[in-house]
Design a protein around this motif. Structure first.
Motif, PDB file in Angstrom:
ATOM      1  N   TYR A  13      57.373 -38.212  35.400  1.00 19.25           N
ATOM      2  CA  TYR A  13      57.182 -39.657  35.328  1.00 19.25           C
ATOM      3  C   TYR A  13      56.467 -40.199  36.563  1.00 19.25           C
ATOM      4  O   TYR A  13      55.510 -40.965  36.452  1.00 19.25           O
ATOM      5  N   VAL A  14      56.936 -39.819  37.758  1.00 23.38           N
ATOM      6  CA  VAL A  14      56.325 -40.382  38.960  1.00 23.38           C
ATOM      7  C   VAL A  14      54.894 -39.868  39.158  1.00 23.38           C
ATOM      8  O   VAL A  14      54.041 -40.609  39.649  1.00 23.38           O
ATOM      9  N   ILE A  15      54.633 -38.631  38.767  1.00 28.44           N
ATOM     10  CA  ILE A  15      53.250 -38.134  38.842  1.00 28.44           C
ATOM     11  C   ILE A  15      52.372 -38.933  37.878  1.00 28.44           C
ATOM     12  O   ILE A  15      51.279 -39.377  38.242  1.00 28.44           O
ATOM     13  N   GLY A 127      49.975 -47.792  50.425  1.00 31.13           N
ATOM     14  CA  GLY A 127      49.095 -48.881  49.994  1.00 31.13           C
ATOM     15  C   GLY A 127      49.202 -49.146  48.505  1.00 31.13           C
ATOM     16  O   GLY A 127      49.284 -50.302  48.066  1.00 31.13           O
ATOM     17  N   ALA A 128      49.206 -48.080  47.713  1.00 35.92           N
ATOM     18  CA  ALA A 128      49.295 -48.225  46.259  1.00 35.92           C
ATOM     19  C   ALA A 128      50.619 -48.869  45.851  1.00 35.92           C
ATOM     20  O   ALA A 128      50.638 -49.793  45.029  1.00 35.92           O
ATOM     21  N   LEU A 129      51.708 -48.392  46.428  1.00 31.96           N
ATOM     22  CA  LEU A 129      53.020 -48.926  46.059  1.00 31.96           C
ATOM     23  C   LEU A 129      53.189 -50.379  46.504  1.00 31.96           C
ATOM     24  O   LEU A 129      53.813 -51.175  45.802  1.00 31.96           O
ATOM     25  N   VAL A 137      58.365 -52.675  40.598  1.00 34.80           N
ATOM     26  CA  VAL A 137      59.138 -52.212  41.741  1.00 34.80           C
ATOM     27  C   VAL A 137      59.898 -50.959  41.306  1.00 34.80           C
ATOM     28  O   VAL A 137      60.664 -50.992  40.349  1.00 34.80           O
ATOM     29  N   LEU A 138      59.664 -49.871  42.009  1.00 41.82           N
ATOM     30  CA  LEU A 138      60.324 -48.608  41.691  1.00 41.82           C
ATOM     31  C   LEU A 138      61.613 -48.474  42.489  1.00 41.82           C
ATOM     32  O   LEU A 138      61.707 -48.968  43.615  1.00 41.82           O
ATOM     33  N   LEU A 145      60.796 -39.568  45.969  1.00 42.35           N
ATOM     34  CA  LEU A 145      60.273 -38.463  45.166  1.00 42.35           C
ATOM     35  C   LEU A 145      58.747 -38.470  45.157  1.00 42.35           C
ATOM     36  O   LEU A 145      58.114 -37.417  45.300  1.00 42.35           O
ATOM     37  N   ILE A 146      58.142 -39.642  45.015  1.00 44.88           N
ATOM     38  CA  ILE A 146      56.677 -39.754  45.054  1.00 44.88           C
ATOM     39  C   ILE A 146      56.144 -39.227  46.378  1.00 44.88           C
ATOM     40  O   ILE A 146      55.164 -38.478  46.410  1.00 44.88           O
TER      41      ILE A 146
END
Length: 171
Positions: A13-15, A127-129, A137-138, A145-146
């Protein structure tokens, strides 16, 4: 996310979620070149604002690739607009994060191409997050994990690129 064991579904999922950022980061490098984003500005410390490695063409190409990846993800999920916006934010955010990393490296007197462990691997992720956070919001465990996955992917990709002659250094 199950805190006892890393679930393969969470990893995938995170990938998948970060794919627009990952592809934008790679595309900025592949399609870069030309006029630097900082327009050659040198600060009082005698060093460039960002440097020659972050260019207008790379930033535009990477942002476009992030948007396209997000658009495809949106088509697959049935939410084209959300996918496109997410891809745009992750892609452009990744390139802004990379530029911020270059800015920090210049202030730390680290020349272009010289390693800055952790910063080199995670600046684009941060930057992306940050840029996508108003939309999505994760959970903190997904963010961790990312970062862990990105460290492994980034190092692996660099080693492979070095081994096949695409990079001069393994890092």
């Amino acid at each position: 996310m199950n805190t006892d064991i890393i679930n393969i579904i969470d990893v995938l999922y995170v990938i998948y979620f970060m794919l627009p950022a990952y592809m934008a980061n790679i595309s900025g490098l592949v399609f870069g070149g030309g006029r630097p984003l900082d327009m050659g500005i040198t600060l009082r410390d005698g060093r460039r604002l960002i440097g020659d490695g972050v260019t207008w063409r790379g930033t535009a190409a990477g942002t476009l690739i992030g948007l396209l990846v997000g658009l495809i993800q949106g088509l697959l999920s049935g939410s084209v607009i959300i996918g496109a916006i997410t891809g745009l934010l992750l892609g452009f955010g990744a390139l802004l994060g990379d530029a911020a990393g270059s800015f920090i490296k210049r202030r730390l007197k680290i020349d272009r191409g010289r390693p800055a462990p952790i910063l080199d691997q995670l600046d684009f992720v941060v930057g992306a997050l940050i840029l996508v956070s108003p939309l999505r919001v994760l959970p903190v465990d997904y963010i961790i994990l990312i970062m862990l996955i990105t460290l492994v992917l980034h190092l692996s990709a660099n080693i492979i690129a070095y081994l096949i002659g695409m990079k001069d250094v393994w890092y």
